[in-house]
Structures are given as C-alpha cells and as structure tokens.
Enzyme design. Structure first.
Site, PDB file in Angstrom:
ATOM      1  N   TYR A  56      -2.312  -0.514  10.357  1.00  0.00           N
ATOM      2  CA  TYR A  56      -2.376  -0.975   8.830  1.00  0.00           C
ATOM      3  C   TYR A  56      -0.979  -0.546   8.164  1.00  0.00           C
ATOM      4  O   TYR A  56      -0.421  -1.221   7.375  1.00  0.00           O
ATOM      5  CB  TYR A  56      -3.332  -0.198   8.149  1.00  0.00           C
ATOM      6  CG  TYR A  56      -3.701  -0.424   6.756  1.00  0.00           C
ATOM      7  CD1 TYR A  56      -4.160  -1.637   6.129  1.00  0.00           C
ATOM      8  CD2 TYR A  56      -3.310   0.490   6.054  1.00  0.00           C
ATOM      9  CE1 TYR A  56      -4.266  -2.041   5.172  1.00  0.00           C
ATOM     10  CE2 TYR A  56      -3.484   0.235   4.385  1.00  0.00           C
ATOM     11  CZ  TYR A  56      -3.922  -0.916   4.064  1.00  0.00           C
ATOM     12  OH  TYR A  56      -4.012  -1.254   2.655  1.00  0.00           O
TER      13      TYR A  56
ATOM     14  N   SER B 136       0.796  -1.160  -0.072  1.00  0.00           N
ATOM     15  CA  SER B 136       0.140  -0.170   0.003  1.00  0.00           C
ATOM     16  C   SER B 136       0.768   0.991  -0.053  1.00  0.00           C
ATOM     17  O   SER B 136       2.093   1.056   0.303  1.00  0.00           O
ATOM     18  CB  SER B 136      -1.053   0.025   1.189  1.00  0.00           C
ATOM     19  OG  SER B 136      -1.598   1.440   1.524  1.00  0.00           O
TER      20      SER B 136
END
Length: 244
Positions: free
Chosen positions: A155, A142
């Site tokens: 995350y 990501s």
C-alpha cells in the site's frame, strides 16, 4: 469558476471518501459521474445523491482495466460533453504483513488498483481535458505515500507512486490549463479500515483521532474549486498533524 453544472468523475464512489466527496461535490451543483467496481455500493451512493436533489449517473468499472477506464471516460464525455473535475480516488489497502511475508498476489492487486488504476485514470481523462484546455484532477494518495508505514509495504509503495505520478503530471499538464494535486489522508474511518485498530491516539497524530470521510471530502471540494486556482503539484496532507 462556479462548480454548478460542471462535470465531476469520482472513482471509488461506492463508499468512504469517494462517497463523501460525491455527496459534497453534488451539493455544489456538480453533475457527478460515480465509478465503482461494486454495483450495489455505487448505486447506493447515486441514490443518496438524488435524495439531496443532486444529479448524476453510476458506471460500474474496474479501474485497473484499460478497456473499462477508456469506456467510462468515453461514456461520460459522450453524455456530458466534457470532464471538469476528476477525483482519482479508487484504492485498496490489503492485509497487514511484514514485507518478507507479503504475498505476491496481494502486492500485485494493490499495485494494479492503486497505482496502475491511478495512471490509467490520468491517461484517459487528461486527453479529454487537453482538448478543453482546462480541468482539475485530485489524486488520492495517503500519509503512507509520504512516510514509512510498517506492515503496509504494498500500500505504501503504491501511494508513493501516486505522489510521483501527481508531481509529474502537474509539471507536464499545468501549462495546458490542467491543475493536478494529491490529497494524503491519515487514518480515516471507512470500510477499508474497519478491521484496523483506529483507537491509538499516538498513531492518529496530535489531534488524537482519525478523521471522517467528510473531513477529507471538504479538502477535495476545495481543491476542485477556483479557490485553489494556484495549487498545482501540491501534496496535501490531511492527517491531524501526523506527518508534521
């Protein structure tokens, strides 16, 4: 190498980028093995694959469980005899929270799925690819794995870890004929982001919009192909210029 009749595993195949990649790889003639924890969503992706005259199977599994990962890898190896492409994609985001208020339960769950799950997938799929002396792995990281992401500490930490695993695995297994890269999406319109405000043009980078899952799937399909034959250990941002 044509992708036709090659075997691909896609984790997190039940929705979002995983579903889009499953459909895209299937259109290239690949046999797709769909893995997801959610049976209904996974079977829906398989239905969509078959609707476009693709071929595949669905296996329910928790990617954070070593036993279940070993089982799905063994099942696919027994059925097809090989694994050519592994899209190591399953992940969860968790809730938005300042780091000091982040719950341990949320942090542990995110790390179990996103980081341990990626590790377990690599661990057991690589063993099959080593025997073949060939294979391609694409990990889903990501932009949160390459820059700071306020209020998504768990995350972000997990995706930084996926980037680290990708670089290490690429260095170790490139000499054995296995290419390993990571794709780093920015904002993508998926079920995982449905509760987030995706409308802020500044947060979406110079293109001023989030991406569709299909736009990420296009890059995954490229990385899986021989057109990306000299890419190994690459951390590919697909974020509209957000991290430029």
């Amino acid at each position: 190498m044509s992708l036709a009749n090659r075997v691909a595993i896609i984790t997190g195949a039940g929705s979002g980028i995983g579903r889009a990649a499953s459909l895209k790889l299937s259109t290239q003639g690949m046999l797709v093995a769909l893995v997801d924890y959610d049976v209904a969503r996974g079977e829906e992706t398989l239905r969509l694959v078959k609707e476009q005259e693709g071929n595949g199977i669905f296996i329910q599994a928790d990617v954070s469980s070593s036993t279940e990962v070993q089982n799905y890898v063994a099942n696919i190896k027994e059925r097809y005899g090989r694994i050519d492409v592994f899209f190591n994609n399953a992940g969860v985001m968790g809730t938005l929270s300042p780091l000091a208020d982040y719950s341990e339960e949320t942090f542990d769950r995110i790390m179990a799925v996103n980081l341990k799950g990626a590790f377990l997938g690599l661990k057991y799929v690589i063993k099959v690819m080593e025997e073949q002396r060939s294979g391609v792995i694409i990990n889903t990281a990501s932009t949160a794995g390459v820059q700071s992401t306020p209020f998504l500490g768990g995350y972000s930490a997990s995706k930084h870890g996926v980037v680290g695993l990708t670089k290490t695995a690429a260095a170790e297994y490139g000499p054995k004929g296995i290419r390993i890269n990571a794709v780093c999406p920015g904002g993508v319109i998926t079920n995982m982001t449905k509760d987030m405000d995706m409308s802020d043009p500044v947060q979406n980078g110079p293109l001023r919009r989030p991406s569709s899952p299909e736009e990420i799937a296009n890059v995954v399909c490229f990385l899986a192909s021989e057109e990306a034959s000299y890419m190994n250990g690459s951390i590919v941002t697909v974020d509209g210029g957000l991290t430029a």
